[in-house]
Design a protein around this motif. Structure first.
Motif, PDB file in Angstrom:
ATOM      1  N   LYS A 111      10.487  -2.921  -0.718  1.00 22.41           N
ATOM      2  CA  LYS A 111       9.573  -2.945   0.425  1.00 22.41           C
ATOM      3  C   LYS A 111       9.471  -4.386   0.914  1.00 22.41           C
ATOM      4  CE  LYS A 111       5.012  -3.091   0.056  1.00 22.41           C
ATOM      5  NZ  LYS A 111       4.528  -4.168   0.963  1.00 22.41           N
ATOM      6  N   VAL A 112       9.730  -4.571   2.202  1.00 17.57           N
ATOM      7  CA  VAL A 112       9.576  -5.879   2.838  1.00 17.57           C
ATOM      8  C   VAL A 112       8.352  -5.821   3.725  1.00 17.57           C
ATOM      9  CG1 VAL A 112      10.598  -7.542   4.432  1.00 17.57           C
ATOM     10  CG2 VAL A 112      12.042  -6.351   2.765  1.00 17.57           C
ATOM     11  N   GLY A 113       7.367  -6.651   3.411  1.00 16.41           N
ATOM     12  CA  GLY A 113       6.127  -6.655   4.169  1.00 16.41           C
ATOM     13  C   GLY A 113       6.050  -7.788   5.165  1.00 16.41           C
ATOM     14  N   MET A 114       4.872  -7.970   5.723  1.00 17.82           N
ATOM     15  CA  MET A 114       4.674  -8.958   6.775  1.00 17.82           C
ATOM     16  C   MET A 114       4.945 -10.380   6.308  1.00 17.82           C
ATOM     17  SD  MET A 114       1.338  -7.491   8.829  1.00 17.82           S
ATOM     18  CE  MET A 114       0.459  -6.827   7.418  1.00 17.82           C
ATOM     19  N   ILE A 144      15.549   0.018   2.104  1.00 21.94           N
ATOM     20  CA  ILE A 144      14.486  -0.862   2.588  1.00 21.94           C
ATOM     21  C   ILE A 144      13.387  -0.082   3.298  1.00 21.94           C
ATOM     22  CG2 ILE A 144      13.944  -2.833   4.075  1.00 21.94           C
ATOM     23  CD1 ILE A 144      16.973  -3.582   3.813  1.00 21.94           C
ATOM     24  N   PHE A 145      12.165  -0.333   2.861  1.00 24.24           N
ATOM     25  CA  PHE A 145      10.959   0.125   3.545  1.00 24.24           C
ATOM     26  C   PHE A 145      10.362  -1.101   4.232  1.00 24.24           C
ATOM     27  CE2 PHE A 145       6.261   1.449   2.582  1.00 24.24           C
ATOM     28  CZ  PHE A 145       6.026   1.634   3.930  1.00 24.24           C
ATOM     29  N   LEU A 146      10.422  -1.130   5.565  1.00 26.57           N
ATOM     30  CA  LEU A 146       9.879  -2.249   6.335  1.00 26.57           C
ATOM     31  C   LEU A 146       8.413  -1.958   6.631  1.00 26.57           C
ATOM     32  CD1 LEU A 146      10.358  -4.954   7.701  1.00 26.57           C
ATOM     33  CD2 LEU A 146      11.223  -3.731   9.715  1.00 26.57           C
ATOM     34  N   ASP A 147       7.560  -2.670   5.950  1.00 23.26           N
ATOM     35  CA  ASP A 147       6.124  -2.386   5.929  1.00 23.26           C
ATOM     36  C   ASP A 147       5.394  -3.344   6.878  1.00 23.26           C
ATOM     37  OD1 ASP A 147       3.560  -1.555   5.179  1.00 23.26           O
ATOM     38  OD2 ASP A 147       3.525  -2.840   3.403  1.00 23.26           O
ATOM     39  N   LEU A 148       5.441  -3.037   8.186  1.00 25.86           N
ATOM     40  CA  LEU A 148       4.822  -3.905   9.187  1.00 25.86           C
ATOM     41  C   LEU A 148       3.517  -3.342   9.741  1.00 25.86           C
ATOM     42  CD1 LEU A 148       7.926  -5.135  11.222  1.00 25.86           C
ATOM     43  CD2 LEU A 148       6.820  -6.179   9.225  1.00 25.86           C
ATOM     44  N   LYS A 149       3.247  -2.073   9.498  1.00 23.78           N
ATOM     45  CA  LYS A 149       1.980  -1.449   9.908  1.00 23.78           C
ATOM     46  C   LYS A 149       1.657  -1.740  11.377  1.00 23.78           C
ATOM     47  CE  LYS A 149      -0.095  -1.759   5.266  1.00 23.78           C
ATOM     48  NZ  LYS A 149       0.865  -2.676   4.614  1.00 23.78           N
ATOM     49  N   LEU A 150       2.577  -1.412  12.269  1.00 20.57           N
ATOM     50  CA  LEU A 150       2.357  -1.689  13.681  1.00 20.57           C
ATOM     51  C   LEU A 150       1.138  -0.936  14.211  1.00 20.57           C
ATOM     52  CD1 LEU A 150       5.976  -1.677  15.152  1.00 20.57           C
ATOM     53  CD2 LEU A 150       4.691  -3.557  14.134  1.00 20.57           C
ATOM     54  N   HIS A 151       0.380  -1.611  15.057  1.00 21.50           N
ATOM     55  CA  HIS A 151      -0.842  -1.023  15.620  1.00 21.50           C
ATOM     56  C   HIS A 151      -1.114  -1.728  16.944  1.00 21.50           C
ATOM     57  CE1 HIS A 151      -5.333   0.254  14.839  1.00 21.50           C
ATOM     58  NE2 HIS A 151      -4.865   0.672  16.007  1.00 21.50           N
ATOM     59  N   ASP A 152      -0.701  -1.094  18.047  1.00 19.87           N
ATOM     60  CA  ASP A 152      -0.839  -1.702  19.368  1.00 19.87           C
ATOM     61  C   ASP A 152      -0.797  -0.581  20.399  1.00 19.87           C
ATOM     62  OD1 ASP A 152      -0.794  -3.599  21.539  1.00 19.87           O
ATOM     63  OD2 ASP A 152       0.122  -5.043  20.156  1.00 19.87           O
ATOM     64  N   ASP A 186      15.396   2.104   6.059  1.00 20.75           N
ATOM     65  CA  ASP A 186      15.184   3.507   5.693  1.00 20.75           C
ATOM     66  C   ASP A 186      13.839   4.041   6.180  1.00 20.75           C
ATOM     67  OD1 ASP A 186      17.549   4.224   3.735  1.00 20.75           O
ATOM     68  OD2 ASP A 186      16.928   2.174   3.311  1.00 20.75           O
ATOM     69  N   MET A 187      12.814   3.176   6.126  1.00 28.88           N
ATOM     70  CA  MET A 187      11.476   3.584   6.559  1.00 28.88           C
ATOM     71  C   MET A 187      10.795   2.407   7.241  1.00 28.88           C
ATOM     72  SD  MET A 187       9.862   5.748   3.354  1.00 28.88           S
ATOM     73  CE  MET A 187       9.817   4.329   2.235  1.00 28.88           C
ATOM     74  N   VAL A 188       9.915   2.715   8.194  1.00 31.17           N
ATOM     75  CA  VAL A 188       9.052   1.721   8.817  1.00 31.17           C
ATOM     76  C   VAL A 188       7.729   2.409   9.120  1.00 31.17           C
ATOM     77  CG1 VAL A 188       9.807   2.208  11.188  1.00 31.17           C
ATOM     78  CG2 VAL A 188       8.938  -0.087  10.597  1.00 31.17           C
ATOM     79  N   ASN A 189       6.649   1.640   9.229  1.00 33.42           N
ATOM     80  CA  ASN A 189       5.354   2.302   9.377  1.00 33.42           C
ATOM     81  C   ASN A 189       4.511   1.756  10.521  1.00 33.42           C
ATOM     82  OD1 ASN A 189       4.620  -0.121   8.177  1.00 33.42           O
ATOM     83  ND2 ASN A 189       3.740   0.803   6.358  1.00 33.42           N
ATOM     84  N   VAL A 190       3.561   2.597  10.926  1.00 34.49           N
ATOM     85  CA  VAL A 190       2.539   2.267  11.915  1.00 34.49           C
ATOM     86  C   VAL A 190       1.192   2.684  11.328  1.00 34.49           C
ATOM     87  CG1 VAL A 190       4.072   2.618  13.893  1.00 34.49           C
ATOM     88  CG2 VAL A 190       2.695   4.531  13.053  1.00 34.49           C
ATOM     89  N   HIS A 191       0.124   2.197  11.941  1.00 37.67           N
ATOM     90  CA  HIS A 191      -1.210   2.656  11.545  1.00 37.67           C
ATOM     91  C   HIS A 191      -1.538   3.957  12.272  1.00 37.67           C
ATOM     92  CE1 HIS A 191      -3.337   0.039   8.797  1.00 37.67           C
ATOM     93  NE2 HIS A 191      -2.813  -1.022   9.384  1.00 37.67           N
ATOM     94  N   ALA A 192      -1.913   4.980  11.532  1.00 39.28           N
ATOM     95  CA  ALA A 192      -2.325   6.237  12.155  1.00 39.28           C
ATOM     96  C   ALA A 192      -3.533   6.034  13.061  1.00 39.28           C
ATOM     97  CB  ALA A 192      -2.640   7.283  11.077  1.00 39.28           C
ATOM     98  N   LEU A 193      -4.354   5.033  12.763  1.00 41.87           N
ATOM     99  CA  LEU A 193      -5.529   4.752  13.584  1.00 41.87           C
ATOM    100  C   LEU A 193      -5.151   4.350  15.007  1.00 41.87           C
ATOM    101  CD1 LEU A 193      -7.730   2.862  10.977  1.00 41.87           C
ATOM    102  CD2 LEU A 193      -8.379   4.960  12.161  1.00 41.87           C
TER     103      LEU A 193
END
Length: 241
Positions: free
Chosen positions: A32-35, A56-64, A82-89
């Motif tokens: 996992k590669v984070g910010m 690779i899990f790219l853990d940037l938690k995009l929220h915009d 392989d994976m990337v994420n956003v905030h469900a909020l």
């Protein structure tokens, strides 16, 4: 995507991350590669890890706003993680935009980056959610709600705590991925994570993918600690000693 253990590379720069991997014989493990690391090294760190056969899990938690996230995901898609994420909020339109960006930016029809939505951070508990964020209701019920509307809007899975994984599976279906951080071995500290669990508990409670960090990176023998996680999870074959 097979069940895996992703090692959190929470290091300030590539030199430290690479030295840790090489020194401890962890070449080729999912990471996992984070910010912290990505903002220092940029896309180059992803290319280096891919050259060394890391998933690779790219853990940037995009929220915009949806358009910004869509355009960002279009660029991220070209990295082939392989994976990337956003905030469900961020809401349903933002999740839809993220999925659209990933699909339009991908150059491969056979390997699509999975979109993962963060439900509630595992550093949060009921009191923080109710009193600071002013989100009413039960923590687990809200987490399942976020997972359900993320699934309805194109997400392939969610980041959640182990404690919600089984219920999310029952609501969103068996193919909906549950990515669970906050994994701790029995003899390690919780640190700033509040909703934690052991690998065995995670396996028994619906987790598909584990994210493990300080239990390994701060261990006296990191490779042995990683092997212990694999053994408790039941995937000893993933890393040969």
């Amino acid at each position: 995507m097979n069940p895996s253990i992703y090692l959190a590379l929470d290091f300030p720069a590539w030199e430290e991350a690479n030295l840790f991997i090489e020194r401890n014989g962890l070449q080729g493990v999912p990471v996992k590669v984070g910010m912290e690391l990505f903002y220092r090294e940029g896309p180059a760190v992803i290319e280096r890890l891919k050259e060394n056969n890391h998933e690779i899990f790219l853990d940037l938690k995009l929220h915009d706003i949806p358009t910004t996230v869509m355009r960002a995901m279009r660029n991220i898609a070209t990295l082939g993680v392989d994976m990337v994420n956003v905030h469900a909020l961020g809401g349903s339109e933002m999740i839809q935009g993220a999925k659209e960006g990933l699909l339009s930016g991908s150059h491969s029809s056979s390997r699509q980056t999975k979109l993962i939505a963060v439900t509630m951070l595992t550093s949060m508990d009921q009191a923080v959610m109710n009193m600071e964020l002013l989100i009413p209701g039960d923590l687990q019920a809200n987490t399942v709600h976020f997972a359900q509307f993320a699934a309805e809007n194109g997400a392939d899975g969610v980041v959640c705590s182990v404690h919600e994984a089984k219920q999310i599976k029952s609501v969103c279906g068996p193919s909906f991925l549950t990515v669970t951080p906050g994994i701790r071995l029995m003899d390690t500290e919780n640190n700033d994570q509040k909703r934690v669990a052991t690998p065995q508990f995670a396996r028994e409670n619906g987790s598909d993918i584990l994210v493990v960090g300080r239990s390994v990176t701060q261990a006296t023998n990191p490779k042995q600690a990683y092997l212990q996680v694999l053994q408790e999870w039941g995937n000893e074959h993933e890393l040969k000693s």
